[in-house]
Design a protein around this motif. Structure first.
Motif, PDB file in Angstrom:
ATOM      1  N   SER A   1       0.675  -1.574   0.027  1.00  0.00           N
ATOM      2  CA  SER A   1      -0.347  -0.134  -0.196  1.00  0.00           C
ATOM      3  C   SER A   1       0.974   0.963  -0.262  1.00  0.00           C
ATOM      4  CB  SER A   1      -0.904  -0.117   1.084  1.00  0.00           C
ATOM      5  OG  SER A   1       0.030   0.321   3.084  1.00  0.00           O
ATOM      6  N   GLU A   2       2.239   1.244   0.477  1.00  0.00           N
ATOM      7  CA  GLU A   2       2.698   2.334   0.934  1.00  0.00           C
ATOM      8  C   GLU A   2       3.125   2.925  -0.890  1.00  0.00           C
ATOM      9  OE1 GLU A   2       5.839  -0.783   0.773  1.00  0.00           O
ATOM     10  OE2 GLU A   2       3.398  -0.882   2.107  1.00  0.00           O
ATOM     11  N   ARG A   3       3.088   1.857  -1.746  1.00  0.00           N
ATOM     12  CA  ARG A   3       3.112   2.588  -2.996  1.00  0.00           C
ATOM     13  C   ARG A   3       1.924   3.056  -3.862  1.00  0.00           C
ATOM     14  NH1 ARG A   3       5.770  -2.795  -5.789  1.00  0.00           N
ATOM     15  NH2 ARG A   3       8.132  -3.126  -4.273  1.00  0.00           N
ATOM     16  N   GLY A   4       1.413   3.023  -2.749  1.00  0.00           N
ATOM     17  CA  GLY A   4      -0.519   3.468  -3.936  1.00  0.00           C
ATOM     18  C   GLY A   4      -0.331   5.326  -3.684  1.00  0.00           C
ATOM     19  N   HIS A   5      -0.442   6.192  -4.479  1.00  0.00           N
ATOM     20  CA  HIS A   5      -0.690   7.661  -4.402  1.00  0.00           C
ATOM     21  C   HIS A   5      -2.542   7.635  -4.945  1.00  0.00           C
ATOM     22  CE1 HIS A   5       3.416   7.911  -4.846  1.00  0.00           C
ATOM     23  NE2 HIS A   5       3.480   6.761  -5.120  1.00  0.00           N
ATOM     24  N   TYR A   6      -2.694   8.827  -4.396  1.00  0.00           N
ATOM     25  CA  TYR A   6      -4.057   9.122  -4.910  1.00  0.00           C
ATOM     26  C   TYR A   6      -4.153  10.168  -5.205  1.00  0.00           C
ATOM     27  CZ  TYR A   6      -4.988   4.962  -2.193  1.00  0.00           C
ATOM     28  OH  TYR A   6      -4.528   3.480  -1.332  1.00  0.00           O
ATOM     29  N   ASP A   7      -3.024  11.867  -5.104  1.00  0.00           N
ATOM     30  CA  ASP A   7      -3.384  12.903  -5.555  1.00  0.00           C
ATOM     31  C   ASP A   7      -3.199  13.194  -6.853  1.00  0.00           C
ATOM     32  OD1 ASP A   7      -0.404  13.519  -6.962  1.00  0.00           O
ATOM     33  OD2 ASP A   7      -0.706  11.890  -4.906  1.00  0.00           O
ATOM     34  N   ARG A   8      -4.474  14.033  -7.556  1.00  0.00           N
ATOM     35  CA  ARG A   8      -4.162  14.202  -9.275  1.00  0.00           C
ATOM     36  C   ARG A   8      -3.336  14.246  -9.470  1.00  0.00           C
ATOM     37  NH1 ARG A   8      -9.299  15.140  -6.847  1.00  0.00           N
ATOM     38  NH2 ARG A   8     -11.905  15.161  -8.240  1.00  0.00           N
TER      39      ARG A   8
END
Length: 226
Positions: A26-33
């Motif tokens: 999960s640390e590889r996840g990004h949610y910023d536009r």
């Protein structure tokens, strides 16, 4: 507060939820536009997942974007247009940056940047909105080309189904760096590292019907995305 005030801003992240939360590593996840849109703007092909009847289908498609509006298109009678109009879709775009060669097959991997979008596909009926979406798709692949050639005929626009997917949820997953040989004894005689991968834009080749004195259009200089 008016509707414009409520619109998502470039700095607003997509909220992690059940549908878009990155679970594995999960640390590889990004949610910023910013991260998500940077990957979309670099990619060329989107894989659109939808259900046709009782069967799941994945279709590779060209695309374009205007803010949170994601555009795809095809012939109005095509399966991708018929089966997705009005329904939920998931869309994936992936960039591969390198092969990660570890000292074990299990730890070997890829360096990549990927995005998965979720939303509902709605067909655009308004003629001017269709032209805007088609221009976004054209400009995504060949920036500047739209203004160099004739505009689409009305008959061509009518035969084309253009879908807008308002992005409801999205996430990016990014891996960078060397192999992770996370065991105690490492055999230093075995090579490990990264093999970079790059998309290379080749030299433009004119069609045989183009006279030799016709120059390569300025738009082609904008094809490379860095």
């Amino acid at each position: 507060m008016n509707h414009k005030d409520k619109s998502p801003q470039p700095s607003d992240p997509f909220a992690p939820a059940r549908i878009n939360r990155v679970r594995q590593i999960s640390e590889r996840g990004h949610y910023d536009r910013e991260s998500i849109f940077a990957i979309l703007d670099r990619g060329l092909v989107a894989h659109v997942a939808f259900v046709d009847g009782d069967r799941p289908v994945v279709m590779p498609m060209a695309y374009g974007r205007d803010g949170d509006r994601f555009f795809i298109h095809g012939a109005k009678k095509s399966r991708a247009v018929r089966a997705t109009q009005g329904f939920a879709v998931s869309i994936g775009v992936t960039l591969v940056d390198g092969l990660v060669v570890a000292r074990s097959i299990f730890e070997s991997s890829m360096n990549y940047r990927s995005v998965v979008l979720h939303g509902h596909a709605m067909e655009i009926d308004d003629h001017n909105e269709k032209l805007h979406a088609l221009r976004c798709i054209s400009e995504h692949n060949m920036p500047g080309r739209w203004s160099e050639v004739r505009a689409p005929f009305d008959s061509e626009v009518k035969r084309t189904g253009v879908l807008e997917v308002a992005i409801d949820a999205a996430s990016a997953k990014i891996r960078r760096g060397p192999p992770l040989d996370d065991y105690e004894e490492i055999d230093l005689s075995v090579w490990s590292g990264v093999v970079p991968m790059h998309t290379v834009i080749g030299q433009a080749i004119a069609d045989s019907s183009v006279p030799q004195d016709v120059p390569v259009p300025a738009s082609l200089s904008g094809i490379s995305k860095g």
